[in-house]
Design a protein around this motif. Structure first.
Motif, short mmCIF file in Angstrom:
data_model
loop_
_atom_site.label_atom_id
_atom_site.label_comp_id
_atom_site.label_asym_id
_atom_site.label_seq_id
_atom_site.Cartn_x
_atom_site.Cartn_y
_atom_site.Cartn_z
N ILE A 135 0.81 -1.22 0.00
CA ILE A 135 0.00 0.00 0.00
C ILE A 135 0.85 1.27 0.00
N GLN A 136 2.14 1.12 -0.36
CA GLN A 136 3.02 2.28 -0.30
C GLN A 136 3.07 3.02 -1.64
N TYR A 137 2.12 2.77 -2.51
CA TYR A 137 2.09 3.47 -3.80
C TYR A 137 1.59 4.90 -3.63
N PRO A 138 1.94 5.79 -4.57
CA PRO A 138 1.39 7.14 -4.51
C PRO A 138 -0.12 7.14 -4.71
N ALA A 139 -0.75 8.26 -4.29
CA ALA A 139 -2.22 8.32 -4.24
C ALA A 139 -2.87 8.01 -5.59
N HIS A 140 -2.27 8.50 -6.71
CA HIS A 140 -2.94 8.29 -8.00
C HIS A 140 -2.96 6.81 -8.38
#
Ligand code: SF4
Length: 365
Positions: free
Chosen positions: A41-46
């Protein structure tokens, strides 16, 4: 079991060396938890906002042809079309494991119909205290157990999936198995955690030697009523009784980026099609024997259970070992009883952030 057996035998007869057993379908990366041991879940918001469409999900399963689909994430119940995705997979007669932390299960349960093809695989990392610490959410265990009871009462199939990290107390894990059997779940799935370099907590990942020691303590002297939703040879692999090479193509991953190379855990690029994944991934670079440091400590389910299933069907010895493990083995082991009595360090909250130079690589033994 019959579906898997007949599928694997068909692959063997066709001479296929690399065949998928379970599609790991990640329809989104968003989650309503932020577990310290998770690297998803460490991906950027987009990126976290993106979803696979139902059509993309169906195309992936039709392309690879695996008989089973595991839907992890992220939290799949946060996908706005999860009901449609599951219904489409049921219509294709795929056995689905919808992996959920169950926080939304009671609220969303009406999106689903009980079916032999659908199983809710509820993420529970141990008894109340251990689970709530692992998922960094007080009350998470009670919500999940409540949702399991609701799903069972409505006639759904329910299993649990448990990831164990360093510091897990084998006695408590065994007590957790008792609790789950009493609750009435159909089976339990286990895996050691993988040392995601993006996970916030870097101190509690297990090396191979410690993994074997821990699972030997947990899984020896087994109670007759414990039911595991895993290949018995994979459990023996975790206990250190067998060694297998990794077969990452056995559980290929499809998500919003495409087919992930080489496995559920690593991201060494993406392929547009399943055939391209098979043809363009340099598989010899992966697995413990490869010398790849990213694989050195890995014993996770998504890399090695397909290896254990393949071993069952590759020789008469493998088949007989599976029958023996299923029907006759209680794994009596005096040393494992002694391990259970060893002092366990208290479980620390998994919120300590490691310094950058903390080493994860314990051993390739
Ligand atoms: S050993 Fe683990 S990390 Fe390496 S390819 Fe296999 S499943 Fe992936």
């Amino acid at each position: 079991m019959w579906t898997v057996t007949s599928y694997v035998l068909r692959q063997k007869l066709a001479g296929r060396k690399q065949y998928p057993l379970v599609l790991m379908l990640e329809p989104l990366f968003r989650c309503n938890l932020a577990c310290a041991g998770c690297g998803k879940i460490q991906y950027p918001a987009h990126i976290l906002k993106k979803d696979l469409t139902p059509e993309e999900c169906f195309r992936a399963i039709d392309e690879c042809g695996a008989p089973m689909v595991s839907i992890p994430g992220g939290e799949p119940l946060m996908h706005p079309q999860i009901g449609e995705i599951v219904a489409g997979l049921v219509a294709r007669k795929k056995y689905i494991y919808l992996c959920t932390n169950a926080l939304l299960l009671k609220e969303k349960i009406n999106l689903f119909k009980p079916s032999k093809y659908l199983t809710f695989s509820v993420h529970l990392d141990g008894q109340r205290e251990e689970h709530d610490l692992a998922v960094c959410r007080e009350g998470g265990y009670d919500i999940a157990v409540d949702a399991i009871k609701e799903a069972l009462s409505r006639g759904f199939r329910v299993t649990t999936n448990t990831t164990l990290f360093d510091g897990a107390d084998p006695k408590s894990v065994r007590a957790f198995f008792d609790d789950m059997m009493e609750l009435g779940v159909e089976g339990m799935m286990l895996s050691p955690g993988y040392s995601y370099d993006k996970a916030p907590d870097q101190k509690h990942f297990l090396g191979r030697a410690r993994t074997r020691r821990m699972f030997r303590a947990i899984l020896s002297n087994r109670k007759k009523n414990w039911r595991f939703n895993l290949s018995p040879l994979f459990l023996e692999f975790l206990m250190g009784k067998r060694t297998y090479p990794c077969t990452p193509w056995g559980m290929p991953t499809y998500n919003i980026f495409g087919w992930q190379k080489p496995c559920y855990l690593l991201q060494d690029g993406y392929a547009e099609t399943f055939n391209e994944l098979l043809a363009t991934t340099n598989w010899s670079n992966y697995g413990t024997e490869s010398g790849n440091p990213a694989c050195a400590n890995c014993m996770v389910h998504s890399g090695y259970e397909a290896s254990a299933v393949n071993a069952t069907f590759s020789s008469l010895g493998g088949f007989l070992a599976t029958v023996k493990a299923t029907l006759f083995s209680s794994y009596r082991d005096e040393e494992a009883l002694r391990l259970l009595e060893e002092h366990q360090a208290p479980v620390n909250p998994l919120i300590q952030i490691a310094t950058a130079d903390d080493s994860l690589q314990e051993t390739r033994a």
